[in-house]
Design an enzyme around this catalytic site. Structure first.
Site, PDB file in Angstrom:
ATOM      1  CD  GLU A 133      -3.163   0.877   2.038  1.00  0.00           C
ATOM      2  OE1 GLU A 133      -3.402  -0.274   2.450  1.00  0.00           O
ATOM      3  OE2 GLU A 133      -3.919   1.846   2.243  1.00  0.00           O
ATOM      4  NE  ARG A 134      -2.386   5.257  -0.187  1.00  0.00           N
ATOM      5  CZ  ARG A 134      -3.332   5.648  -1.037  1.00  0.00           C
ATOM      6  NH1 ARG A 134      -3.069   5.832  -2.313  1.00  0.00           N
ATOM      7  NH2 ARG A 134      -4.565   5.814  -0.611  1.00  0.00           N
ATOM      8  CD  GLU A 257      -7.720   5.508   6.051  1.00  0.00           C
ATOM      9  OE1 GLU A 257      -6.892   4.607   5.881  1.00  0.00           O
ATOM     10  OE2 GLU A 257      -7.584   6.657   5.629  1.00  0.00           O
ATOM     11  NE  ARG A 290      -0.619   3.893  11.798  1.00  0.00           N
ATOM     12  CZ  ARG A 290      -1.299   4.248  10.726  1.00  0.00           C
ATOM     13  NH1 ARG A 290      -2.531   3.822  10.535  1.00  0.00           N
ATOM     14  NH2 ARG A 290      -0.771   5.052   9.827  1.00  0.00           N
ATOM     15  NE  ARG A 301      -8.540  12.834   7.733  1.00  0.00           N
ATOM     16  CZ  ARG A 301      -7.885  12.453   6.653  1.00  0.00           C
ATOM     17  NH1 ARG A 301      -8.212  12.978   5.493  1.00  0.00           N
ATOM     18  NH2 ARG A 301      -6.938  11.563   6.710  1.00  0.00           N
ATOM     19  CE  LYS A 325      -1.153   8.358   9.026  1.00  0.00           C
ATOM     20  NZ  LYS A 325      -1.915   8.307   7.761  1.00  0.00           N
ATOM     21  CG  ASP A 330      -3.069  10.793   5.418  1.00  0.00           C
ATOM     22  OD1 ASP A 330      -2.064  10.274   5.909  1.00  0.00           O
ATOM     23  OD2 ASP A 330      -3.824  10.205   4.618  1.00  0.00           O
ATOM     24  CD  GLU A 352       2.307   6.133  10.969  1.00  0.00           C
ATOM     25  OE1 GLU A 352       1.817   5.595  11.986  1.00  0.00           O
ATOM     26  OE2 GLU A 352       1.746   6.117   9.864  1.00  0.00           O
ATOM     27  CD  GLU A 358      -0.776   8.158   0.965  1.00  0.00           C
ATOM     28  OE1 GLU A 358      -0.241   7.783   2.020  1.00  0.00           O
ATOM     29  OE2 GLU A 358      -2.005   8.223   0.811  1.00  0.00           O
ATOM     30  CD1 TRP A 495     -10.757  11.101   3.243  1.00  0.00           C
ATOM     31  CD2 TRP A 495     -11.634   9.347   2.166  1.00  0.00           C
ATOM     32  NE1 TRP A 495     -10.429   9.970   3.957  1.00  0.00           N
ATOM     33  CE2 TRP A 495     -10.956   8.868   3.322  1.00  0.00           C
ATOM     34  CE3 TRP A 495     -12.255   8.419   1.337  1.00  0.00           C
ATOM     35  CZ2 TRP A 495     -10.889   7.511   3.653  1.00  0.00           C
ATOM     36  CZ3 TRP A 495     -12.190   7.069   1.668  1.00  0.00           C
ATOM     37  CH2 TRP A 495     -11.514   6.619   2.821  1.00  0.00           C
TER      38      TRP A 495
HETATM   39  O1  GCW Z   1      -2.213   8.037   4.306  1.00  0.00           O
HETATM   40  C1  GCW Z   1      -3.359   7.271   4.336  1.00  0.00           C
HETATM   41  C2  GCW Z   1      -3.212   6.343   3.185  1.00  0.00           C
HETATM   42  C3  GCW Z   1      -3.715   4.952   3.444  1.00  0.00           C
HETATM   43  C4  GCW Z   1      -3.128   4.471   4.756  1.00  0.00           C
HETATM   44  C5  GCW Z   1      -3.648   5.369   5.861  1.00  0.00           C
HETATM   45  C6  GCW Z   1      -3.056   5.032   7.217  1.00  0.00           C
HETATM   46  C7  GCW Z   1      -2.388   2.284   5.375  1.00  0.00           C
HETATM   47  O2  GCW Z   1      -3.809   6.915   2.063  1.00  0.00           O
HETATM   48  O3  GCW Z   1      -3.300   4.159   2.360  1.00  0.00           O
HETATM   49  O4  GCW Z   1      -3.442   3.120   5.029  1.00  0.00           O
HETATM   50  O5  GCW Z   1      -3.303   6.710   5.604  1.00  0.00           O
HETATM   51  O6  GCW Z   1      -2.063   5.674   7.575  1.00  0.00           O
HETATM   52  O7  GCW Z   1      -3.557   4.165   7.889  1.00  0.00           O
END
Ligand code: GCW
Length: 663
Positions: A133-134, A257, A290, A301, A325, A330, A352, A358, A495
């Site tokens: 993923e990514r 998610e 997380r 958000r 994060k 994001d 993180e 990405e 989104w």
């Molecule tokens: O940055 C977003 C991404 C998802 C990712 C999610 C996360 C792993 O688009 O692909 O999923 O965050 O950090 O959980």
């Protein structure tokens, strides 16, 4: 060192000059070398290392109570001593010498090193089907169908590359975790990897799916307060540790998610995390929980993680770390730091970062990320954090990172996790000297231009993608190209780009002041007032915190609209200039790397045009002003750009219709 040999550096960190001799005399105070010291010996006796040195003595005391990764290096004339409390510390000392040697640097008379963070961990978002993923560097390194019988030599390469920059842990699988990762056959595969990584001091962790007991063993619930569920996790932990005695622990994405979590059973994040922590605790394992959540309780958000987690301060067991994060949304090209940092004084926290790009041009764009992480550490004190995680940019591509220069981000992550006071210039210099050029053969101005290209590249991407605090105006799904107009029926509003840029006739940007979403109030008072006031808010975050009138006067004297145009124009121009820097460096870089990077820099410059044209044309509909002259030439029209959708797949495999529309 020839440039061709440097090509090999991605798989061989120490190969300086193959014709020169190894250090003749490398001795240890220990009679029998552990596998870790054996690795140190290999590094120190590699051909060409430290041509001026004749003798290296390695003294390890191995007092487990010292338990840290520190080391000292002393030099007297042509003799060096590495002293460390642990074998791993000695190995880190050997890597330090290898780094100095590879870049042709002098070994000073005294070096004393100790990492700022005890846990320096990569997070792989690798799926069990081999996709990432990514991920933009091929497929997963982990060949699950071959493991544990076939062990690729790349596993040890990977461990060495990590250890050589101080990384000491890895989460092997995606946070969107398959329950299967905890099945017994997979645990045997993971054991094989852990055995390979152990001598390098790399601990293995796993991402776990909170509902695994239901998925793997048909339990009727995954409620963390249910005794049968607790017992299931304890047994699973016992099984894991019987195979991997130094297993690190779990990383969990819960109630985010679509992932299951304790809230599905009416429990809190703390109750969920503690249940897992108690299963791991007898084995000294930890849980990294997380804070990347979308809470239904508030519209903005950027406020949600704080609202959901801050009230839980003090409720987590001591072996839980909240993994946050760097920014509250994001991994955008630029974000304010997440206000959750520092807001939970009774709870261990870690940051993180995202090493994989990405939101920064995937493996096509050069974006050296040390400046971004440095910016974070200038706002959040490293001393307030327990650990640092980086979402890996590693895959099974021959060079492991796709873009040859993206290896510098892996490198920078490791180096900053070890020492967050290192400057981006210093890290870029180290990487360039040891892995890209031979500094002794490269003119100083060329080397300087390369360092400048690296250290300005992230700001360049910010300028051509999302200047002045704009964020999340990416194309739907792939997050590669611009799509500020994106509007998908039925999708989550948060989104949608328009949710973030809020362009209208009055202005641009998200009002997060007390008259808007009031996200500023989540910051400490001193910052809250700075961010809330349009006249004191840093301009690089202006549109993050304010809905700014188009004619607002900026520090440059330009209006906001003119400044926006200026940033897009300079970002695109700088991206184009990198091709010249690279052309000048051609004689000093290996031909294969040069050609590969050149191709990517051309793509980057073209993409920067697309970004500039798309955003300036789109926003000019709201500003009701024409783009400023510096934005020209404009290569595309808005209808064409909308029609194309600027996806990476479209872009790398353009259809004939797309090519036509660009002509
Ligand atoms: O940055 C977003 C991404 C998802 C990712 C999610 C996360 C792993 O688009 O692909 O999923 O965050 O950090 O959980």
């Amino acid at each position: 060192m020839t440039t061709v040999i440097k090509t090999l550096l991605s798989v061989c960190l120490i190969c300086s000059c193959l014709t020169s001799q190894a250090v003749s005399d490398v001795t240890f105070n220990k009679k029998r070398l552990s596998p870790t010291l054996e690795l140190a010996r290999q590094e120190l006796t590699a051909p060409g290392i430290l041509p001026d040195i004749t003798q290296i003595r390695v003294e390890t005391r191995s007092r487990p109570s010292d338990g840290n990764d520190s080391y000292e290096i002393t030099r007297q004339d042509d003799r060096i001593t590495i002293t460390a409390p642990t074998d791993l510390g000695a190995l880190y000392g050997a890597y330090h010498l290898a780094r100095l040697s590879a870049s042709g640097a002098h070994v000073p008379s005294h070096i004393s090193e100790s990492p700022a963070f005890a846990l320096r961990i990569l997070n792989h978002w690798d799926n069990l089907d081999g996709t990432i993923e990514r991920g933009y560097a091929g497929r997963s390194m982990w060949k699950w169908d071959e493991l544990p019988d076939v062990m690729s030599p790349r596993y040890a390469d990977y461990a060495r590359r990590n250890a050589s920059i101080g990384i000491n842990a890895t989460v092997l699988n995606n946070v969107n975790a398959s329950p299967l990762i905890l099945s017994t056959p997979y645990l045997h595969k993971i054991k094989a990897l852990a055995d390979t990584f152990r001598p390098y001091g790399i601990k293995v962790f796993l991402s776990v799916n909170f509902a695994t007991p239901m998925a793997l063993d048909s339990l009727p619930t995954a409620d963390p307060l249910d005794p049968a569920v607790q017992k299931w996790w304890k047994r699973k932990a016992d099984e894991i540790y019987s195979l991997i005695p130094d297993f690190g622990g779990f990383l969990v994405k819960a109630n985010s998610e679509g992932q299951p979590g304790p809230m599905d059973f009416g429990r809190t994040h703390a109750e969920g995390a503690n249940m897992l922590a108690r299963a791991l605790r007898p084995h000294h394992g930890i849980v990294m929980w997380r804070a990347f959540v979308y809470s239904p309780i508030d519209a903005d958000r950027a406020k949600q993680a704080y609202m959901e987690f801050q009230p839980l301060d003090g409720r987590f067991d001591p072996n839980v770390i909240i993994q946050i994060k760097n920014g509250p949304i994001d991994f955008q090209p630029r974000e304010a730091y997440s206000p959750l940092f520092g807001a939970m004084p009774a709870t261990p926290q870690m940051v993180e970062f995202q090493v994989t790009q990405e939101y920064l041009g995937h493996a096509n764009h050069l974006a050296f990320l040390a400046p971004m992480w440095q910016e974070f550490f200038s706002q959040v004190s490293p001393a307030s954090l327990k650990a640092v995680a980086g979402v890996a940019n590693v895959g099974d591509d021959p060079n492991m990172t796709g873009h040859p220069l993206a290896d510098a981000n892996w490198y920078a992550f490791g180096r900053l996790a070890w020492d967050p006071t290192l400057t981006p210039e210093a890290i870029a210099g180290e990487w360039i000297d040891s892995r890209l050029i031979d500094p002794a053969e490269t003119p100083a101005d060329i080397r300087r231009s390369l360092i400048d290209m690296f250290t300005t590249s992230r700001e360049t991407v910010v300028d051509y993608m999302m200047p002045l605090g704009l964020h999340h105006i990416f194309a739907w799904g792939h997050h590669y190209g611009p799509e500020p107009w994106c509007d998908i029926e039925g999708a989550r509003p948060d989104w949608m780009p328009s949710y973030y840029h809020r362009a209208d006739k009055a202005g641009l940007g998200f009002d997060r002041t007390p008259s808007g979403s009031d996200a500023v109030s989540q910051y400490p008072d001193s910052l809250r007032s700075v961010y809330a006031d349009i006249s004191t808010c840093p301009e690089n975050l202006l549109l993050w915190f304010h809905h700014v009138p188009w004619d607002h006067r900026m520090q440059s004297g330009r209006t906001m609209w003119q400044e926006l145009c200026h940033r897009y124009a300079t970002g695109a121009a700088r991206a184009a200039r990198y091709q010249h820097v690279w052309a000048d460096a051609r004689p000093y870089v290996s031909p294969a790397i040069w050609t590969d990077v050149n191709r990517r820099l051309i793509t980057q410059a073209r993409d920067a045009q697309w970004w500039k044209d798309a955003c300036v044309l789109y926003f000019s509909q709201f500003s009701s002003q024409a783009p400023t002259p510096e934005v020209y030439p404009i290569h595309h029209t808005l209808p064409d750009l909308k029609h194309i959708n600027l996806g990476i797949d479209n872009y790398t495999n353009p259809s004939p219709a797309l090519l036509d529309s660009l002509r």
